[in-house]
Design a protein around this motif. Structure first.
Motif, PDB file in Angstrom:
ATOM      1  N   GLY A  54       0.796  -1.225   0.000  1.00 49.85           N
ATOM      2  CA  GLY A  54       0.000   0.000   0.000  1.00 49.85           C
ATOM      3  C   GLY A  54       0.822   1.266   0.000  1.00 49.85           C
ATOM      4  N   VAL A  55       2.146   1.138  -0.042  1.00 51.88           N
ATOM      5  CA  VAL A  55       3.009   2.315  -0.051  1.00 51.88           C
ATOM      6  C   VAL A  55       3.935   2.229  -1.258  1.00 51.88           C
ATOM      7  CG1 VAL A  55       4.715   3.692   1.198  1.00 51.88           C
ATOM      8  CG2 VAL A  55       2.970   2.425   2.474  1.00 51.88           C
ATOM      9  N   THR A  56       3.801   3.170  -2.152  1.00 51.87           N
ATOM     10  CA  THR A  56       4.662   3.215  -3.323  1.00 51.87           C
ATOM     11  C   THR A  56       5.058   4.655  -3.603  1.00 51.87           C
ATOM     12  OG1 THR A  56       4.907   2.433  -5.609  1.00 51.87           O
ATOM     13  CG2 THR A  56       2.809   3.476  -5.041  1.00 51.87           C
ATOM     14  N   ALA A  57       5.995   4.848  -4.495  1.00 60.69           N
ATOM     15  CA  ALA A  57       6.503   6.190  -4.778  1.00 60.69           C
ATOM     16  C   ALA A  57       5.447   7.023  -5.514  1.00 60.69           C
ATOM     17  CB  ALA A  57       7.778   6.099  -5.611  1.00 60.69           C
ATOM     18  N   THR A  58       5.381   8.309  -5.180  1.00 55.13           N
ATOM     19  CA  THR A  58       4.491   9.235  -5.875  1.00 55.13           C
ATOM     20  C   THR A  58       5.203   9.767  -7.108  1.00 55.13           C
ATOM     21  OG1 THR A  58       3.461   9.891  -3.793  1.00 55.13           O
ATOM     22  CG2 THR A  58       3.154  11.365  -5.684  1.00 55.13           C
ATOM     23  N   PRO A  59       4.626   9.576  -8.293  1.00 55.58           N
ATOM     24  CA  PRO A  59       5.311  10.039  -9.505  1.00 55.58           C
ATOM     25  C   PRO A  59       5.355  11.568  -9.555  1.00 55.58           C
ATOM     26  CG  PRO A  59       3.094   9.295 -10.028  1.00 55.58           C
ATOM     27  CD  PRO A  59       3.348   8.921  -8.593  1.00 55.58           C
ATOM     28  N   PRO A  60       6.434  12.137 -10.071  1.00 55.61           N
ATOM     29  CA  PRO A  60       6.533  13.590 -10.169  1.00 55.61           C
ATOM     30  C   PRO A  60       5.540  14.125 -11.199  1.00 55.61           C
ATOM     31  CG  PRO A  60       8.336  12.559 -11.355  1.00 55.61           C
ATOM     32  CD  PRO A  60       7.622  11.451 -10.633  1.00 55.61           C
ATOM     33  N   PHE A  61       5.091  15.363 -10.972  1.00 57.40           N
ATOM     34  CA  PHE A  61       4.169  15.976 -11.925  1.00 57.40           C
ATOM     35  C   PHE A  61       4.892  16.190 -13.251  1.00 57.40           C
ATOM     36  CE2 PHE A  61       2.054  19.554 -13.988  1.00 57.40           C
ATOM     37  CZ  PHE A  61       0.730  19.113 -13.959  1.00 57.40           C
ATOM     38  N   SER A  62       4.286  15.725 -14.324  1.00 60.85           N
ATOM     39  CA  SER A  62       4.906  15.815 -15.641  1.00 60.85           C
ATOM     40  C   SER A  62       3.841  15.574 -16.701  1.00 60.85           C
ATOM     41  CB  SER A  62       6.023  14.773 -15.789  1.00 60.85           C
ATOM     42  OG  SER A  62       5.472  13.467 -15.733  1.00 60.85           O
ATOM     43  N   TRP A  63       4.230  15.792 -17.978  1.00 61.15           N
ATOM     44  CA  TRP A  63       3.317  15.492 -19.061  1.00 61.15           C
ATOM     45  C   TRP A  63       3.017  14.000 -19.116  1.00 61.15           C
ATOM     46  CZ3 TRP A  63       0.193  18.795 -20.932  1.00 61.15           C
ATOM     47  CH2 TRP A  63       0.560  20.130 -21.079  1.00 61.15           C
ATOM     48  N   THR A  64       3.987  13.194 -18.732  1.00 61.21           N
ATOM     49  CA  THR A  64       3.752  11.748 -18.700  1.00 61.21           C
ATOM     50  C   THR A  64       2.668  11.401 -17.692  1.00 61.21           C
ATOM     51  OG1 THR A  64       6.043  11.274 -19.327  1.00 61.21           O
ATOM     52  CG2 THR A  64       4.816   9.498 -18.265  1.00 61.21           C
ATOM     53  N   LEU A  65       2.717  12.031 -16.532  1.00 54.61           N
ATOM     54  CA  LEU A  65       1.695  11.791 -15.511  1.00 54.61           C
ATOM     55  C   LEU A  65       0.327  12.243 -16.011  1.00 54.61           C
ATOM     56  CD1 LEU A  65       0.897  10.940 -12.662  1.00 54.61           C
ATOM     57  CD2 LEU A  65       1.504  13.246 -11.878  1.00 54.61           C
ATOM     58  N   ILE A  66       0.281  13.388 -16.673  1.00 50.36           N
ATOM     59  CA  ILE A  66      -0.995  13.906 -17.202  1.00 50.36           C
ATOM     60  C   ILE A  66      -1.579  12.921 -18.222  1.00 50.36           C
ATOM     61  CG2 ILE A  66      -2.052  15.740 -18.568  1.00 50.36           C
ATOM     62  CD1 ILE A  66      -0.031  17.667 -17.273  1.00 50.36           C
ATOM     63  N   LYS A  67      -0.730  12.444 -19.141  1.00 54.67           N
ATOM     64  CA  LYS A  67      -1.200  11.501 -20.148  1.00 54.67           C
ATOM     65  C   LYS A  67      -1.674  10.193 -19.507  1.00 54.67           C
ATOM     66  CE  LYS A  67       2.544  11.798 -22.731  1.00 54.67           C
ATOM     67  NZ  LYS A  67       3.497  11.537 -23.856  1.00 54.67           N
ATOM     68  N   THR A  68      -0.899   9.704 -18.535  1.00 53.86           N
ATOM     69  CA  THR A  68      -1.269   8.454 -17.867  1.00 53.86           C
ATOM     70  C   THR A  68      -2.603   8.606 -17.144  1.00 53.86           C
ATOM     71  OG1 THR A  68       1.076   7.901 -17.561  1.00 53.86           O
ATOM     72  CG2 THR A  68      -0.525   6.719 -16.200  1.00 53.86           C
ATOM     73  N   ALA A  69      -2.773   9.721 -16.439  1.00 55.00           N
ATOM     74  CA  ALA A  69      -4.025   9.963 -15.721  1.00 55.00           C
ATOM     75  C   ALA A  69      -5.205  10.083 -16.680  1.00 55.00           C
ATOM     76  CB  ALA A  69      -3.900  11.220 -14.868  1.00 55.00           C
ATOM     77  N   THR A  70      -4.969  10.728 -17.813  1.00 56.08           N
ATOM     78  CA  THR A  70      -6.036  10.866 -18.812  1.00 56.08           C
ATOM     79  C   THR A  70      -6.454   9.507 -19.347  1.00 56.08           C
ATOM     80  OG1 THR A  70      -5.205  13.052 -19.455  1.00 56.08           O
ATOM     81  CG2 THR A  70      -6.668  11.920 -21.007  1.00 56.08           C
ATOM     82  N   TYR A  71      -5.483   8.683 -19.685  1.00 55.17           N
ATOM     83  CA  TYR A  71      -5.790   7.327 -20.149  1.00 55.17           C
ATOM     84  C   TYR A  71      -6.556   6.543 -19.071  1.00 55.17           C
ATOM     85  CZ  TYR A  71      -2.449   7.887 -24.032  1.00 55.17           C
ATOM     86  OH  TYR A  71      -1.791   8.301 -25.159  1.00 55.17           O
ATOM     87  N   ALA A  72      -6.137   6.730 -17.824  1.00 59.61           N
ATOM     88  CA  ALA A  72      -6.763   5.987 -16.727  1.00 59.61           C
ATOM     89  C   ALA A  72      -8.229   6.386 -16.553  1.00 59.61           C
ATOM     90  CB  ALA A  72      -5.989   6.226 -15.426  1.00 59.61           C
ATOM     91  N   ILE A  73      -8.508   7.672 -16.623  1.00 61.78           N
ATOM     92  CA  ILE A  73      -9.885   8.143 -16.483  1.00 61.78           C
ATOM     93  C   ILE A  73     -10.750   7.639 -17.636  1.00 61.78           C
ATOM     94  CG2 ILE A  73     -11.351  10.204 -16.483  1.00 61.78           C
ATOM     95  CD1 ILE A  73      -8.983  11.648 -15.069  1.00 61.78           C
ATOM     96  N   LEU A  74     -10.230   7.740 -18.858  1.00 63.17           N
ATOM     97  CA  LEU A  74     -10.984   7.265 -20.018  1.00 63.17           C
ATOM     98  C   LEU A  74     -11.205   5.752 -19.949  1.00 63.17           C
ATOM     99  CD1 LEU A  74      -9.299   9.362 -22.864  1.00 63.17           C
ATOM    100  CD2 LEU A  74     -11.572   9.703 -21.853  1.00 63.17           C
ATOM    101  N   ASP A  75     -10.188   5.030 -19.512  1.00 67.13           N
ATOM    102  CA  ASP A  75     -10.307   3.577 -19.387  1.00 67.13           C
ATOM    103  C   ASP A  75     -11.379   3.217 -18.371  1.00 67.13           C
ATOM    104  OD1 ASP A  75      -9.516   0.778 -19.661  1.00 67.13           O
ATOM    105  OD2 ASP A  75      -8.617   1.022 -17.682  1.00 67.13           O
ATOM    106  N   SER A  76     -11.387   3.913 -17.247  1.00 66.64           N
ATOM    107  CA  SER A  76     -12.385   3.649 -16.209  1.00 66.64           C
ATOM    108  C   SER A  76     -13.798   3.857 -16.746  1.00 66.64           C
ATOM    109  CB  SER A  76     -12.134   4.558 -15.009  1.00 66.64           C
ATOM    110  OG  SER A  76     -13.068   4.311 -13.983  1.00 66.64           O
TER     111      SER A  76
END
Length: 308
Positions: free
Chosen positions: A150-172
């Motif tokens: 339940g404890v993992t590293a928090t990814p730094p804010f970046s365009w990669t994070l934005i793209k990953t989050a966008t894909y995740a929301i659309l996938d959900s």
């Protein structure tokens, strides 16, 4: 069927899952010449995006030569098991699959129903802790190596994070309305879209594949699996553990961090944490630097807590 004539043989079996018509594909090992007494059985599964072809056989063959039976399985939607859509992570399903295989093992006359050991690595290491915390299952012991707690590293804010989050929301959203998932790389290089993109994630996972003859690894996963990870915290369940549990923690692990192991050990006196110094997440698998040390630890711990 086995890799060499000297290797313990296994039988391919199908175990009906909780979803009608979806079977779990499993490999069942029974020690040769074990006699008539039922033997303890170790239930094993792989971590996030992995499957049983990726190194689990090497562990199982060692345990079987010690006198333990082993049942290795793939979750629904993964590996050789049934289920659609494919490559989709559902924590509740995976835990239910563990329970299903445990129930199956307890129905086999060759296995001791009172000495079932749950084994998991990485994400499945967290499952081992979670299953051990369920008193109604009454498992005898559990091993979680480099477990996600339940404890993992928090990814730094970046365009990669934005793209990953966008894909995740659309996938959900797509999954909720019954559409096909959006699949992304399970393992990627730093800066690339992927669920695991720590510096050693891609090389480490493919190192497991390279050291596992016959391994098959699609390296894809549904994008919204990151939400499943965020909501899952096996360490919070550890307070209910009443059986011996071994947590093997890699101190330089960049995926499954030390506070998770610390919190799990603090929650229950039945949890023993053994730490490998200067060891990364992927350095305890077959062919890697700490594999022999890891297996030696498992053998000694099993002989102490689950003697054959």
């Amino acid at each position: 069927m086995s890799a060499t004539s000297e290797s313990p043989k296994y039988k391919e079996i199908k175990i009906p899952s909780a979803t009608p018509l979806w079977n779990l594909d499993a490999w069942q090992y029974v020690p040769e010449g074990k006699g008539t007494s039922p033997c303890p059985v170790i239930v094993m599964a792989h971590g996030l995006s992995g499957n049983k072809t990726m190194g689990l056989k090497q562990y199982a063959e060692i345990y079987v030569q010690m006198g333990y039976a082993c049942v290795l399985f793939d979750y629904r939607r993964w590996g050789a098991s049934d289920g659609t859509p494919r490559q989709v992570v559902k924590v509740a399903e995976q835990l239910e699959d563990y329970r299903t295989v445990i129930k199956y093992c307890r129905q086999q006359p060759a296995f001791d129903p009172n000495r079932v050991v749950v084994w998991g690595t990485s994400f499945a290491g967290g499952h081992a802790v979670s299953i051990a915390s369920e008193p109604q299952l009454n498992v005898f012991a559990a091993i979680g190596q480099c477990p996600y707690l339940g404890v993992t590293a928090t990814p730094p804010f970046s365009w990669t994070l934005i793209k990953t989050a966008t894909y995740a929301i659309l996938d959900s959203l797509k999954l909720k309305v019954g559409l096909s998932p959006i699949l992304v790389p399970a393992c990627a290089l730093p800066g690339e879209v992927g669920v695991m993109n720590a510096p050693d994630s891609k090389s480490g996972m493919f190192g497991i594949v390279e050291n596992s003859p016959g391994a098959k690894y699609p390296n894809t996963i549904n994008a919204s699996s990151i939400f499943e990870l965020q909501a899952y915290s096996p360490k919070d369940r550890a307070k209910n553990i009443q059986c011996p549990v071994l947590v093997v923690h890699c101190e330089t692990d960049t995926l499954c961090l030390t506070p998770g192991a610390d919190a799990t050990a603090a929650a229950s006196s039945h949890v023993e944490v053994v730490r490998f110094k200067d060891c990364g997440h992927f350095e305890i698998y077959p062919g890697a630097k700490f594999f022999d040390d890891d297996v030696k630890l498992h053998k000694e711990w099993l002989q102490k807590h689950v003697p054959v």
